[in-house]
Structures are given as structure tokens and as C-alpha cells.
Scaffold this motif. Structure first.
Motif, PDB file in Angstrom:
ATOM      1  N   GLN A  28       7.432   0.929   7.726  1.00 27.05           N
ATOM      2  CA  GLN A  28       7.381   1.247   6.300  1.00 27.05           C
ATOM      3  C   GLN A  28       5.939   1.181   5.790  1.00 27.05           C
ATOM      4  O   GLN A  28       5.492   2.066   5.070  1.00 27.05           O
ATOM      5  CB  GLN A  28       8.276   0.289   5.518  1.00 27.05           C
ATOM      6  CG  GLN A  28       8.495   0.704   4.088  1.00 27.05           C
ATOM      7  CD  GLN A  28       9.553  -0.156   3.417  1.00 27.05           C
ATOM      8  OE1 GLN A  28       9.729  -1.320   3.769  1.00 27.05           O
ATOM      9  NE2 GLN A  28      10.240   0.416   2.460  1.00 27.05           N
ATOM     10  N   THR A  29       5.200   0.146   6.190  1.00 33.96           N
ATOM     11  CA  THR A  29       3.788   0.028   5.806  1.00 33.96           C
ATOM     12  C   THR A  29       2.995   1.204   6.371  1.00 33.96           C
ATOM     13  O   THR A  29       2.204   1.835   5.657  1.00 33.96           O
ATOM     14  CB  THR A  29       3.206  -1.302   6.328  1.00 33.96           C
ATOM     15  OG1 THR A  29       3.938  -2.380   5.747  1.00 33.96           O
ATOM     16  CG2 THR A  29       1.734  -1.432   5.990  1.00 33.96           C
ATOM     17  N   ASP A  53      -4.358  -2.055  11.612  1.00 35.55           N
ATOM     18  CA  ASP A  53      -4.010  -2.977  10.524  1.00 35.55           C
ATOM     19  C   ASP A  53      -2.643  -3.624  10.717  1.00 35.55           C
ATOM     20  O   ASP A  53      -2.408  -4.740  10.255  1.00 35.55           O
ATOM     21  CB  ASP A  53      -4.051  -2.265   9.165  1.00 35.55           C
ATOM     22  CG  ASP A  53      -5.462  -1.944   8.713  1.00 35.55           C
ATOM     23  OD1 ASP A  53      -6.430  -2.470   9.309  1.00 35.55           O
ATOM     24  OD2 ASP A  53      -5.602  -1.164   7.752  1.00 35.55           O
ATOM     25  N   ILE A  54      -1.723  -2.911  11.379  1.00 29.08           N
ATOM     26  CA  ILE A  54      -0.381  -3.481  11.595  1.00 29.08           C
ATOM     27  C   ILE A  54      -0.213  -3.974  13.037  1.00 29.08           C
ATOM     28  O   ILE A  54       0.908  -4.182  13.495  1.00 29.08           O
ATOM     29  CB  ILE A  54       0.737  -2.479  11.213  1.00 29.08           C
ATOM     30  CG1 ILE A  54       0.670  -1.208  12.064  1.00 29.08           C
ATOM     31  CG2 ILE A  54       0.691  -2.141   9.723  1.00 29.08           C
ATOM     32  CD1 ILE A  54       1.879  -0.312  11.935  1.00 29.08           C
ATOM     33  N   TYR A  76       3.998   4.526   4.437  1.00 29.29           N
ATOM     34  CA  TYR A  76       3.515   4.595   3.057  1.00 29.29           C
ATOM     35  C   TYR A  76       2.005   4.736   2.986  1.00 29.29           C
ATOM     36  O   TYR A  76       1.477   5.444   2.149  1.00 29.29           O
ATOM     37  CB  TYR A  76       3.985   3.390   2.243  1.00 29.29           C
ATOM     38  CG  TYR A  76       5.469   3.423   1.929  1.00 29.29           C
ATOM     39  CD1 TYR A  76       6.130   4.619   1.671  1.00 29.29           C
ATOM     40  CD2 TYR A  76       6.221   2.262   1.907  1.00 29.29           C
ATOM     41  CE1 TYR A  76       7.482   4.657   1.390  1.00 29.29           C
ATOM     42  CE2 TYR A  76       7.582   2.288   1.631  1.00 29.29           C
ATOM     43  CZ  TYR A  76       8.199   3.490   1.366  1.00 29.29           C
ATOM     44  OH  TYR A  76       9.540   3.522   1.082  1.00 29.29           O
ATOM     45  N   ARG A  77       1.286   4.054   3.879  1.00 26.73           N
ATOM     46  CA  ARG A  77      -0.176   4.153   3.868  1.00 26.73           C
ATOM     47  C   ARG A  77      -0.623   5.563   4.225  1.00 26.73           C
ATOM     48  O   ARG A  77      -1.523   6.111   3.617  1.00 26.73           O
ATOM     49  CB  ARG A  77      -0.797   3.142   4.813  1.00 26.73           C
ATOM     50  CG  ARG A  77      -0.416   1.730   4.422  1.00 26.73           C
ATOM     51  CD  ARG A  77      -1.418   0.699   4.062  1.00 26.73           C
ATOM     52  NE  ARG A  77      -2.734   0.560   4.468  1.00 26.73           N
ATOM     53  CZ  ARG A  77      -3.197  -0.184   5.474  1.00 26.73           C
ATOM     54  NH1 ARG A  77      -2.380  -0.802   6.291  1.00 26.73           N
ATOM     55  NH2 ARG A  77      -4.463  -0.310   5.677  1.00 26.73           N
ATOM     56  N   GLY A 123       9.700  -3.076   8.910  1.00 23.30           N
ATOM     57  CA  GLY A 123       8.674  -3.370   7.901  1.00 23.30           C
ATOM     58  C   GLY A 123       7.307  -2.810   8.284  1.00 23.30           C
ATOM     59  O   GLY A 123       6.553  -2.336   7.428  1.00 23.30           O
ATOM     60  N   GLU A 124       7.004  -2.861   9.565  1.00 21.08           N
ATOM     61  CA  GLU A 124       5.737  -2.308  10.047  1.00 21.08           C
ATOM     62  C   GLU A 124       5.713  -0.793   9.850  1.00 21.08           C
ATOM     63  O   GLU A 124       4.718  -0.232   9.393  1.00 21.08           O
ATOM     64  CB  GLU A 124       5.526  -2.628  11.527  1.00 21.08           C
ATOM     65  CG  GLU A 124       5.331  -4.088  11.829  1.00 21.08           C
ATOM     66  CD  GLU A 124       5.370  -4.397  13.317  1.00 21.08           C
ATOM     67  OE1 GLU A 124       4.736  -5.383  13.706  1.00 21.08           O
ATOM     68  OE2 GLU A 124       6.027  -3.654  14.085  1.00 21.08           O
TER      69      GLU A 124
END
Length: 143
Positions: free
Chosen positions: A85-86, A124-125, A89-90, A82-83
Motif C-alpha cells: 500500500q505504501t 524505503d520499504i 500510494y507513493r 501494508g508495504e
């Protein structure tokens, strides 16, 4: 005076014709002009009325090599799905899909400005500790 390879100068790079500037020997724009090959038919030149001599010139570009990031494939292995993927995409939103993957595998270097964007997403992550696969020093023709 720095020796530059004119083949590295981007096609639309703004050249400076202000030879009287005290920063001319360390400004990439003036160095590009000084190393202009005889077979170069046309170049883009800054409007001389907009340039200022010395450190106050907003068009001055330092000739000191800067650090570029090369590849970040190893980051994915240290992130949860999930990290990642974020993260992906960012950065695809900033760079575009194909340019993202070119930067990820190291085929395209990340400029100092782009490195800050990658590092901001990492922050951010909660993965500020992650680093690029390699680092390369080169002239910064981008900024």
C-alpha cells in the motif's frame, strides 16, 4: 552513425540543426534531424545560439540504448499488504493513478529515471532486492 526509426521520435522532441557538432553522429537530437521524413511539415528545433559543439552541450542526448523496466506486478506478491500500500500510494503520487497501473502491468515502460524512483521507494520499504518483471533496451527519448 546510428540508424533510428523516426516513428519512435516523440512529437514535440527538440531537434538540433547543428551539423558541425563533433557529437552529431551520436546525438539523438541531431539524428532525428538527419532522419526527418520528407512528409514531416513542421518540427521543433533548438535555438542554435543555445547549443554548443561537442561534449559541453547541455542538450546532447546519447544514442546508446538504455535499459527500461517493464512491469512490476511480481513485486506485490513479495510484499506485506501494508508495504505494498505504501509502495503503490507513493508511486501513484509520482506517476498518477492510471499511469502507475500502466507501468505496473508493463503496458508503459519505466524510463531509467523512473526506475530510480521505483527503486528508491523499494529501498524505503526495505525491499531493495525486488526487480522489475522484465527489462528492455531502447533509445531514451525522454531525458
Amino acid at each position: 552513425m546510428s540508424k533510428i526509426n523516426y516513428d519512435e521520435v516523440p512529437g514535440c522532441y527538440l531537434h538540433c540543426s547543428n551539423v558541425d557538432c563533433k557529437m552529431a553522429n551520436h546525438c539523438l537530437r541531431q539524428l532525428a534531424m538527419q532522419h526527418l521524413p520528407n512528409n514531416q511539415i513542421a518540427v521543433t528545433i533548438l535555438n542554435p545560439q543555445l547549443t554548443k559543439t561537442g561534449e559541453m552541450c547541455e542538450y546532447y542526448r546519447d544514442d546508446k540504448p538504455q535499459v527500461y523496466g517493464k512491469g512490476f506486478k511480481n513485486m506485490q506478491a513479495k510484499m506485506l499488504p501494508g508495504e505494498y500500500q505504501t509502495f503503490m500510494y507513493r508511486l501513484q503520487g509520482k506517476f498518477g493513478r492510471n499511469p502507475y497501473f500502466e507501468r505496473r502491468k508493463g503496458a508503459r515502460l519505466c524510463s531509467p529515471k523512473e526506475m530510480k524512483e521505483v527503486e528508491a521507494v523499494l529501498k524505503d520499504i526495505n525491499h531493495e532486492e525486488l526487480k522489475f518483471d522484465a527489462y528492455v533496451e531502447k533509445l531514451n527519448w525522454d531525458d
